[in-house]
Design a protein around this motif. Structure first.
Motif, PDB file in Angstrom:
ATOM      1  N   CYS A  68       0.848  -1.198   0.000  1.00 32.61           N
ATOM      2  CA  CYS A  68       0.000   0.000   0.000  1.00 32.61           C
ATOM      3  C   CYS A  68       0.883   1.246   0.000  1.00 32.61           C
ATOM      4  O   CYS A  68       1.699   1.454   0.891  1.00 32.61           O
ATOM      5  N   SER A  69       0.685   2.095  -1.010  1.00 33.19           N
ATOM      6  CA  SER A  69       1.540   3.280  -1.132  1.00 33.19           C
ATOM      7  C   SER A  69       0.829   4.575  -0.749  1.00 33.19           C
ATOM      8  O   SER A  69       1.457   5.620  -0.692  1.00 33.19           O
ATOM      9  N   ARG A  70      -0.453   4.508  -0.488  1.00 37.82           N
ATOM     10  CA  ARG A  70      -1.158   5.743  -0.130  1.00 37.82           C
ATOM     11  C   ARG A  70      -0.948   6.067   1.349  1.00 37.82           C
ATOM     12  O   ARG A  70      -0.547   5.221   2.129  1.00 37.82           O
TER      13      ARG A  70
END
Length: 186
Positions: A68-70
């Motif tokens: 997850c990059s958010r």
């Protein structure tokens, strides 16, 4: 100290009030020891240390979390994991299903996020995205299970958090199979 592991111990006396106070402290011990940096590794370590009696982070969940990059509200995620641990504890204690879990869990929704455990709906609609492999201790695959439950917070795609899981009654733990994003229907 792990969730629910409070005991009077030596030198504390045997009064019921003293035991109740220690149990109350143990109930909030995970919250008092939130990860300082709120980074992904610290959160996973925190779950294992303080909530490991009730939660298992499946490797699929670990991968989805790390990918997850958010920007995630990690404090809110930790509060949701804390809530899930208490859901699992209450499921274990409520073998005759005599208590209303939603009502019993209200005190554990510490920031009034309107948390609840709900069904994901028709799990076959999600196909393999919502399945996890269950392994034996020797590493062989015992089978696959759907994660029929989830806890959700928010609906805005930028800030939502989802925790998909399976309550595994034989071991008395919830196995988290995917977090923190929404699983897309496949």
């Amino acid at each position: 100290k792990k969730l629910g592991s409070g005991s009077a111990g030596p030198g504390t006396g045997s009064s019921e009030l003293g035991i109740a106070q220690l149990d109350e402290k143990a109930k909030y011990e995970p919250v008092l020891n939130f990860p300082v940096r709120f980074d992904k590794d610290d959160i996973l370590d925190w779950v294992e240390t303080y909530l490991g009696d009730y939660l298992i982070i499946h490797p699929k969940a670990r991968r989805s979390f790390e990918a997850c990059s958010r920007n995630i509200d990690y404090k809110r995620l930790c509060l949701m994991l804390y809530y899930l641990a208490h859901y699992t504890r209450l499921r274990n204690e409520n073998k005759d299903e005599s208590i209303n879990l939603d009502e019993a869990l209200r005190p554990y929704d510490l920031e009034d996020m309107n948390l609840s455990v709900t069904s994901v709906g028709d799990v076959t609609y999600y196909k393999s995205a919502i399945k996890i492999k269950i392994h034996n201790y020797d590493g062989s695959v015992r089978g696959e299970q759907y994660m029929p439950l989830h806890i959700k917070s928010d609906v805005n795609p930028r800030s939502l958090i989802r925790i998909y899981f399976l309550y595994h009654k034989p071991i008395g733990k919830s196995i988290i199979g995917y977090l923190p994003d929404h699983i897309d229907k496949v």
